[in-house]
Design a protein around this motif. Structure first.
Motif, PDB file in Angstrom:
ATOM      1  N   PRO A  65      22.173  44.118  -7.141  1.00 20.95           N
ATOM      2  CA  PRO A  65      22.228  44.310  -8.592  1.00 20.95           C
ATOM      3  C   PRO A  65      23.592  44.876  -8.956  1.00 20.95           C
ATOM      4  O   PRO A  65      24.185  45.590  -8.151  1.00 20.95           O
ATOM      5  CB  PRO A  65      21.127  45.339  -8.849  1.00 20.95           C
ATOM      6  CG  PRO A  65      21.023  46.104  -7.575  1.00 20.95           C
ATOM      7  CD  PRO A  65      21.407  45.180  -6.469  1.00 20.95           C
ATOM      8  N   ARG A  77      18.433  44.626 -13.933  1.00 16.68           N
ATOM      9  CA  ARG A  77      18.549  45.225 -12.601  1.00 16.68           C
ATOM     10  C   ARG A  77      19.654  46.269 -12.514  1.00 16.68           C
ATOM     11  O   ARG A  77      19.761  46.952 -11.505  1.00 16.68           O
ATOM     12  CB  ARG A  77      18.844  44.121 -11.581  1.00 16.68           C
ATOM     13  CG  ARG A  77      17.791  43.040 -11.529  1.00 16.68           C
ATOM     14  CD  ARG A  77      18.200  41.949 -10.557  1.00 16.68           C
ATOM     15  NE  ARG A  77      18.151  42.410  -9.180  1.00 16.68           N
ATOM     16  CZ  ARG A  77      19.010  42.033  -8.233  1.00 16.68           C
ATOM     17  NH1 ARG A  77      19.990  41.227  -8.526  1.00 16.68           N
ATOM     18  NH2 ARG A  77      18.881  42.469  -7.012  1.00 16.68           N
ATOM     19  N   GLN A  79      22.169  49.143 -12.132  1.00 16.96           N
ATOM     20  CA  GLN A  79      22.009  50.507 -11.629  1.00 16.96           C
ATOM     21  C   GLN A  79      23.145  51.360 -12.167  1.00 16.96           C
ATOM     22  O   GLN A  79      24.260  50.874 -12.346  1.00 16.96           O
ATOM     23  CB  GLN A  79      22.100  50.507 -10.107  1.00 16.96           C
ATOM     24  CG  GLN A  79      21.180  49.547  -9.430  1.00 16.96           C
ATOM     25  CD  GLN A  79      19.854  50.188  -9.077  1.00 16.96           C
ATOM     26  OE1 GLN A  79      19.807  51.312  -8.617  1.00 16.96           O
ATOM     27  NE2 GLN A  79      18.784  49.465  -9.316  1.00 16.96           N
ATOM     28  N   ASN A 113      17.900  52.757 -11.827  1.00 24.62           N
ATOM     29  CA  ASN A 113      17.828  51.568 -12.664  1.00 24.62           C
ATOM     30  C   ASN A 113      17.999  51.969 -14.119  1.00 24.62           C
ATOM     31  O   ASN A 113      17.313  52.852 -14.623  1.00 24.62           O
ATOM     32  CB  ASN A 113      16.470  50.903 -12.449  1.00 24.62           C
ATOM     33  CG  ASN A 113      16.362  49.625 -13.222  1.00 24.62           C
ATOM     34  OD1 ASN A 113      16.334  49.635 -14.449  1.00 24.62           O
ATOM     35  ND2 ASN A 113      16.350  48.514 -12.517  1.00 24.62           N
ATOM     36  N   LEU A 130      14.574  46.102  -3.271  1.00 26.64           N
ATOM     37  CA  LEU A 130      15.944  46.607  -3.343  1.00 26.64           C
ATOM     38  C   LEU A 130      16.178  47.663  -2.269  1.00 26.64           C
ATOM     39  O   LEU A 130      15.283  48.405  -1.924  1.00 26.64           O
ATOM     40  CB  LEU A 130      16.163  47.204  -4.734  1.00 26.64           C
ATOM     41  CG  LEU A 130      17.535  47.776  -5.011  1.00 26.64           C
ATOM     42  CD1 LEU A 130      18.548  46.670  -5.077  1.00 26.64           C
ATOM     43  CD2 LEU A 130      17.514  48.541  -6.301  1.00 26.64           C
ATOM     44  N   LYS A 188      14.927  39.492  -9.865  1.00 24.25           N
ATOM     45  CA  LYS A 188      14.671  40.529 -10.869  1.00 24.25           C
ATOM     46  C   LYS A 188      13.368  41.263 -10.600  1.00 24.25           C
ATOM     47  O   LYS A 188      13.145  42.357 -11.114  1.00 24.25           O
ATOM     48  CB  LYS A 188      14.609  39.897 -12.262  1.00 24.25           C
ATOM     49  CG  LYS A 188      15.989  39.610 -12.782  1.00 24.25           C
ATOM     50  CD  LYS A 188      15.970  38.943 -14.111  1.00 24.25           C
ATOM     51  CE  LYS A 188      17.385  38.545 -14.481  1.00 24.25           C
ATOM     52  NZ  LYS A 188      17.415  37.533 -15.514  1.00 24.25           N
ATOM     53  N   ASP A 212      12.643  42.668  -8.070  1.00 28.69           N
ATOM     54  CA  ASP A 212      12.842  43.785  -7.149  1.00 28.69           C
ATOM     55  C   ASP A 212      12.638  45.144  -7.806  1.00 28.69           C
ATOM     56  O   ASP A 212      12.239  46.094  -7.151  1.00 28.69           O
ATOM     57  CB  ASP A 212      14.224  43.714  -6.474  1.00 28.69           C
ATOM     58  CG  ASP A 212      15.372  43.921  -7.442  1.00 28.69           C
ATOM     59  OD1 ASP A 212      15.114  44.014  -8.657  1.00 28.69           O
ATOM     60  OD2 ASP A 212      16.520  43.977  -6.992  1.00 28.69           O
ATOM     61  N   THR A 213      12.869  45.207  -9.125  1.00 29.12           N
ATOM     62  CA  THR A 213      12.654  46.503  -9.771  1.00 29.12           C
ATOM     63  C   THR A 213      11.162  46.862  -9.742  1.00 29.12           C
ATOM     64  O   THR A 213      10.811  48.027  -9.537  1.00 29.12           O
ATOM     65  CB  THR A 213      13.137  46.463 -11.230  1.00 29.12           C
ATOM     66  OG1 THR A 213      12.569  45.342 -11.868  1.00 29.12           O
ATOM     67  CG2 THR A 213      14.641  46.371 -11.282  1.00 29.12           C
TER      68      THR A 213
END
Lengths: 1001, 218
Positions: free
Chosen positions: A410, A448, A450, A494, B20, B115, B117-118
């Motif tokens: 990300p 996504r 961060q 996030n 992640l 996406k 993964d969150t």
């Protein structure tokens, strides 16, 4: 006696006229007598005329002992005609009685021509003879001032000349530069006389120029004037255009300064190449310094300029030319088995479509079943129109799993903010916090993305952004020797989940440290901590540093600006990182896919050289805001930070350039880490970064007809897709040096030379770096000269190929660029290093604009209709004579706008634009331009906006300076006028003459 | 504790999403990731496997469920309750199908649903501690029965594929070898022929030449 004489001449305009007439009538005879000179072809064809000149005369010209040097003084044979001419020529002077007396006193007494006879040697020397020429024709105003430099040297004999000089009403504006030119001129002169006789004729046969004081001068010009104009002209013209424009009218010496080639249209992309090679990628992505490849080593050694390429892999493409994206699906990306080249438009298909031949290594590969397509009669695939990878030079492939070592990362941003007292005082925190907050919505990679923050002074402050918290928690770590993370996670979070916590942190950040009086800065430990937080994911680390790092590992000394080091062998050490810590750290960062951007704000020395190496090896960028103050620099920081955060970025990328057999890329220049011999690791790369590289030939003789290049950039987009961007280009192999010159690309050459020069400045003295640049230019022009001079007999001219006509000026501009100019006192060390770092990444067009800034006159444009403004902005040559005291000028180098207010500028104009009156002597350095409610101001701001839109990568800080306001004017403006003479550097004309002289020796 | 989470399409083994920063603080993470990928590859070859399975590997367990042609796989410590692991996968499955259900078949590029993964990240955190009230409740919940889920060893599972691979490889090698053999045999035949008749032919040639010379000279 002489001075009065000089003064006496100008007042009666009538006299000169009378003087002129006989003079004009007279001169032809000598030349007619000179036979060979009688019918010289037009200016362009001067060479044959020389050939016809009596050998003795030739000899006289060639061996240029100043005593004898002038064309007229060439010795007995030529003297004949002159002697005959002597009496009449005296005529004009006779009309001015005193002068005649003077001439009479001179033994040979031959009027203007008298300058010639050998006996008068000191006077005869070319410079004086040239002066009248230069001064000649009506528009010559500039040359009026020229006699001055000559006055002193030739003692008593010189004086006859000076009156004539004094006679001219010298237009003051032009005085300075021309003078510069002439002082530089004399040494070069011996060659010039050559062309003179040939030029004289046409002009003399022309009807007498208009009369009056200027005409008198014109008269002299009749003998002398055109040649100088001509020499300059010939100096200027490149070989090809010389043959084209032979009109003697162009001898108008007004051309000389103005006629020198200037890149006022900015960068010229070699777009015409696209016609010859329609399958190539667009030159905005890939440019060779010369778009041909030399066939042999010996040819390479004769090409003294760098051989290489400038690659801008993610250049922004205009609307409608988006890069096509191709997904091969289960077939996998089609590549050559041996050299791993990607399929491209130059690949050929064979065996009725079952095989394809790699154009780089000529290996025959199988076509996978899914990709098979039959061929038509000419060997083209039937589906070529549906397959962009077979018809376009630039494509993007969707990378299959084999191209991933881990799932796409990300986009992540980590901010390392110095909160020591200087950051608080300058208002830095406020601006940074506000800007980041305003960018949160636009950060790429939703959902996504961060984000994380770490602040530091003499301790490290970690911030916990756990999404369940309502306020961020701050944890202070005071142990700088052994840094540890107080929390396993929630330091990099996030953005969507923890949005409210991040926002409340940014709101409170300026107040949190409002009373901080800590002056220390523990950057080294902070970097280590940031590394620990980010190492798992990678991403972008933005460092906001406002003082010299003073604590813990990576502590830096106040070593900079040591005046004693300049000019010695140790000079360059100031420009290289002092502490190996930073390079080691950069290597670690790159390994973990972290790119570092440095924002430096210190008002004092902050060792950008060391800090910048973090950006240098991680594909980052250095922003430098010397003496940052929020009110003035706030906007610039805001917009540049905004651009940095929101631009489309390619993450965890690697780039490799493959090329056909026989050539090899050897050195690379830019911000990256070299992972193997030819693989550039780029943790983050975006459209603002370009790379340059040099080529070398592996074989002594090339066997192929064409060499292919393929740039492949494997990256993760912000949206989490893994892509391969491939640019393919072909270049022919040539055996002829002139072909190489013909296809040379000045922009690419300058870009590559600039980078090499900046890199050399890290290991060498600035002075020798500049000399090397000059040497390269001279050698290449010499080589070019050798190609043509013999067959075309263009003895005394500086010739250069059409394609390189701007090169001399650009090289002069590199030498005077912020990174390389002058010595200790000219630029502060930090600024020099920061400019050097910028020059290493700037794409071609921005680099050219940086070293040769655009200068516009705006006061005339302001009153126009708003929609016409953009079209009527014209770039002006960068010389002081272009500045009119009644004008308002704007200088744009891509980083700053400089508004120059002429002394005679109407006060109401200033008032309207600045919103204040100059009469009160306001402090212009603190001024901020705001749009006020009047037409002029609106138009002015519109101009600034349009210029900024052209290049969104930096925000130009607007500074105002008024004419004569020292020392700001000198520092801000005059040092940027690269065509003018500055302390220790030459003006453009001088430079050209210098180069010319050296190419002939 | 969950170490690794991967979601892949069964039909072709294409990875769709992955947790992640999985593998943080784990030196051998790459090795196990590789193993998981091999597992997917095996599944995509159509070796029919149970839709729920646990596979032991080293100090860990792989747990996976296959539903709607998508395989949800996670790697946990041996001590981690199986029940919770499958609950975790079940949660992922429900959310994944809800969000991406209709695009699964059309996904063409790897990690098309990265996406996700969150969500994986968030869910993982819920299952980190086995002793939270929530997880204890799940453990006690008898509704979800995991006892009959088969447990096998990774070598075994991967071995099946390996053996098959070996056989097919051997057979293909056999075909190519026979072809080489046939070519060589032909060649040998020809050589034998030459060896047999060449001396005779040479002798006859020499004799004829002598005759001819004789005629010519005399």
């Amino acid at each position: 006696m002489q001075p009065p004489l000089g003064n006496e001449r100008p007042p009666p305009p009538g006299r000169p006229v009378s003087a002129f007439v006989p003079g004009a009538a007279v001169p032809p005879p000598p030349f007619a007598a000179g036979g060979p000179f009688a019918r010289p072809p037009q200016s362009g064809a001067t060479a044959p005329a020389f050939g016809a000149a009596p050998p003795a005369a030739m000899g006289g010209f060639r061996g240029p002992p100043p005593s004898q040097g002038g064309p007229f003084g060439a010795g007995p044979p030529p003297q004949g005609p002159f002697t005959t001419s002597a009496p009449p020529s005296q005529g004009p002077f006779a009309s001015a009685p005193p002068s005649q007396g003077l001439f009479a006193s001179a033994p040979p007494s031959q009027g203007p021509f008298a300058t010639a006879p050998p006996s008068q040697s000191p006077f005869t020397s070319p410079p004086p003879s040239q002066v009248p020429f230069a001064a000649g024709p009506p528009p010559t105003g500039p040359f009026a001032a020229t006699p001055a430099p000559f006055r002193p040297p030739p003692s008593s004999l010189a004086q006859p000349q000076s009156p004539t000089g004094g006679a001219l009403p010298p237009p003051p504006t032009y005085a300075r530069p021309t003078q510069g030119y002439y002082t530089g001129a004399p040494p070069a002169n011996p060659q010039f006389p050559m062309s003179r006789p040939a030029f004289q004729q046409p002009v003399q046969t022309m009807p007498p120029p208009p009369m009056g004081p200027a005409a008198t001068f014109g008269n002299q010009a009749a003998y002398a004037g055109p040649p100088v104009g001509g020499t300059l002209q010939s100096l200027v013209e490149d070989f090809q255009s010389l043959a084209l424009s032979s009109a003697p009218g162009s001898l108008d010496p007004g051309v000389d300064v103005k006629g020198l080639p200037r890149p006022l249209d900015g960068d010229e992309e070699p777009v015409k190449l696209m016609e010859a090679y329609p399958l190539n990628c667009h030159p905005r992505y890939f440019r060779l310094t010369t778009h041909v490849i030399p066939a042999s080593q010996s040819l390479v050694s004769r090409w003294h300029l760098p051989l290489g390429a400038v690659v801008h892999p993610l250049a922004e493409s205009p609307d409608g030319e988006e890069v096509p994206v191709i997904n091969f699906g289960s077939a996998g990306v089609i590549r050559c088995r041996r050299c791993r080249t990607y399929i491209n438009p130059y690949a050929t298909f064979a065996d009725s479509g079952r095989k394809w031949r790699c154009n780089l290594c000529t290996l025959l590969n199988d076509v996978p079943g899914e990709y098979f397509c039959a061929l038509d009669a000419s060997g083209r695939r039937y589906d070529i129109d549906q397959r962009p990878e077979l018809s376009k030079g630039t494509v993007e492939f969707v990378a299959p799993t084999e191209y991933m070592v881990r799932p796409p990362m990300p986009p992540s941003y980590f901010f390392l903010i110095d909160v020591s007292v200087s950051a608080v005082r300058s208002g830095l925190l406020q601006v940074v916090a506000k800007t980041i907050k305003s960018c949160l919505d636009e950060l790429p990679g939703f959902p996504r993305t961060q984000i994380g923050f770490l602040t530091f002074d003499s301790t490290l402050h970690f911030h916990n952004f756990k999404s369940s918290l309502s306020q961020p928690q701050m944890m202070v770590v005071a142990d700088l020797d052994d840094v540890f993370l107080p929390l396993p996670d929630d330091l990099l979070v996030n953005l969507v989940d923890s949005r409210h916590v991040v926002e409340s942190f940014l709101d409170s950040l300026p107040n949190m440290f409002h009373d901080n009086v800590n002056v220390e800065s523990a950057l080294g430990p902070a970097l280590k901590a940031a590394f620990m937080v980010m190492s798992q994911i990678g991403g972008k680390l933005l460092v906001f540093q406002s003082t010299l790092p003073s604590l813990g590992i990576g502590r830096l000394r106040l070593r900079g600006d040591d005046v004693r080091a300049y000019g010695t062998d140790k000079e360059h050490t100031l420009r290289v990182p002092e502490d190996p810590f930073y390079k080691q750290m950069a290597a670690e960062f790159t390994k973990n896919q972290i790119a570092v951007d440095i924002f430096s704000f210190s008002e004092k020395y902050s060792d950008i050289a060391s800090l910048g190496s973090l950006a240098k090896y991680t594909g980052g960028q250095v922003y430098h805001y010397p003496s940052f103050q929020a009110p003035t620099h706030g906007d610039k920081l805001k917009l540049e930070l905004n651009r940095d955060l929101t631009r489309e970025t390619a993450w965890e990328s690697v780039m490799r350039i493959r090329c056909g057999k026989g050539v090899r890329f050897t050195t690379y220049h830019g911000h990256f880490m070299l992972r193997s011999t030819d693989l550039l690791a780029l943790p983050a790369v975006d459209s603002d970064k370009a790379f340059a590289m040099q080529l070398s030939l592996e074989e002594t003789l090339m066997t192929t007809q064409t060499v292919y290049f393929q740039v492949a950039l494997l990256y993760t987009s912000s949206s989490g897709e893994r892509r391969i961007r491939v640019h393919t280009a072909a270049a022919p192999v040539v055996t002829d040096l002139s072909e190489m010159y013909c296809q040379a690309d000045t922009g690419a050459i300058v870009s590559l030379l600039g980078r090499i020069a900046v890199e050399n400045s890290l290991s060498d003295k600035l002075d020798s770096v500049r000399q090397q640049l000059q040497l390269k230019l001279v050698r290449s022009l010499k080589e070019y000269r050798n190609l043509y001079v013999v067959q075309h007999r263009i003895g005394g001219r500086l010739i250069f190929p059409e394609s390189l006509r701007f090169l001399p000026l650009y090289i002069l501009a590199i030498c005077k660029s912020l990174a390389l100019r002058g010595g200790y006192a000219d630029v502060s060390l930090d600024e020099r290093c920061a400019a050097g770092f910028s020059m290493m990444i700037l794409p071609v067009n921005r680099l050219l604009n940086f070293i040769y800034p655009s200068l516009y006159r705006v006061d005339e444009v302001l009153t126009m209709e708003p929609n016409k403004i953009d079209a009527s902005l014209k770039r002006l040559p960068l010389t002081f004579q272009c500045l009119d005291t009644g004008g308002l000028y704007l200088l744009d180098d891509g980083f700053t706008f400089l508004v120059w207010l002429g002394r005679m500028l109407p006060p109401e104009l200033v008032n309207n634009i600045l919103g204040l009156s100059l009469a009160n002597f306001p402090d212009l350095s603190k001024i901020q331009l705001r749009e006020s409610d009047n037409e002029l101001s609106r138009n002015f701001m519109k101009i600034l906006r349009t210029l900024r839109e052209k290049d969104p990568s930096y925000h130009q800080l607007c500074r105002v300076v008024r004419q004569g306001e020292q020392p700001r004017e000198g520092y801000l403006l005059l040092s940027n006028l690269v065509e003018d003479q500055m302390a220790g550097t030459s003006s453009y004309v001088d430079w050209i003459l210098q180069i010319h002289r050296q190419t002939q020796s | 504790m969950v170490k690794l989470t991967m979601i892949a399409r069964v039909t072709d083994g294409l990875p769709l999403a992955e947790g992640l920063d999985d593998g943080r603080d784990q030196k051998d993470a790459d090795f196990y990731k590789q193993q998981a990928k091999l597992l997917f590859k095996n599944l995509s070859k159509g070796h029919h496997e149970a839709s729920r399975m646990s596979i032991e590997t080293g100090p860990y367990y792989f747990h996976y469920i296959i539903e709607g042609r998508v395989c949800y796989l996670t790697m946990c410590d041996r001590s981690y309750p199986k029940k919770l692991a499958f609950q975790y996968l079940e949660d992922l499955k429900n959310e994944f199908e809800r969000v991406n259900g209709n695009q699964i078949e059309t996904a063409a590029r790897p990690y098309a649903f990265i996406k996700f993964d969150t969500f994986i990240q968030k869910t993982k955190k819920l299952y980190l501690d086995t002793r939270t009230q929530r997880n204890l409740a799940k453990l006690n919940d008898e509704l979800y029965e995991v006892h009959q889920i088969m447990t096998r060893n990774v070598q075994e599972v991967l071995g099946v594929g390996e053996k098959l691979d070996q056989v097919s490889e051997m057979s293909s090698r056999l075909t190519s070898d026979t072809r080489i053999y046939a070519d060589k045999a032909k060649d040998l035949n020809r050589q034998a022929l030459i060896r047999k008749y060449a001396p005779v032919a040479i002798v006859i040639g020499v004799v004829l030449m002598l005759f001819w010379l004789k005629n010519k000279i005399w």
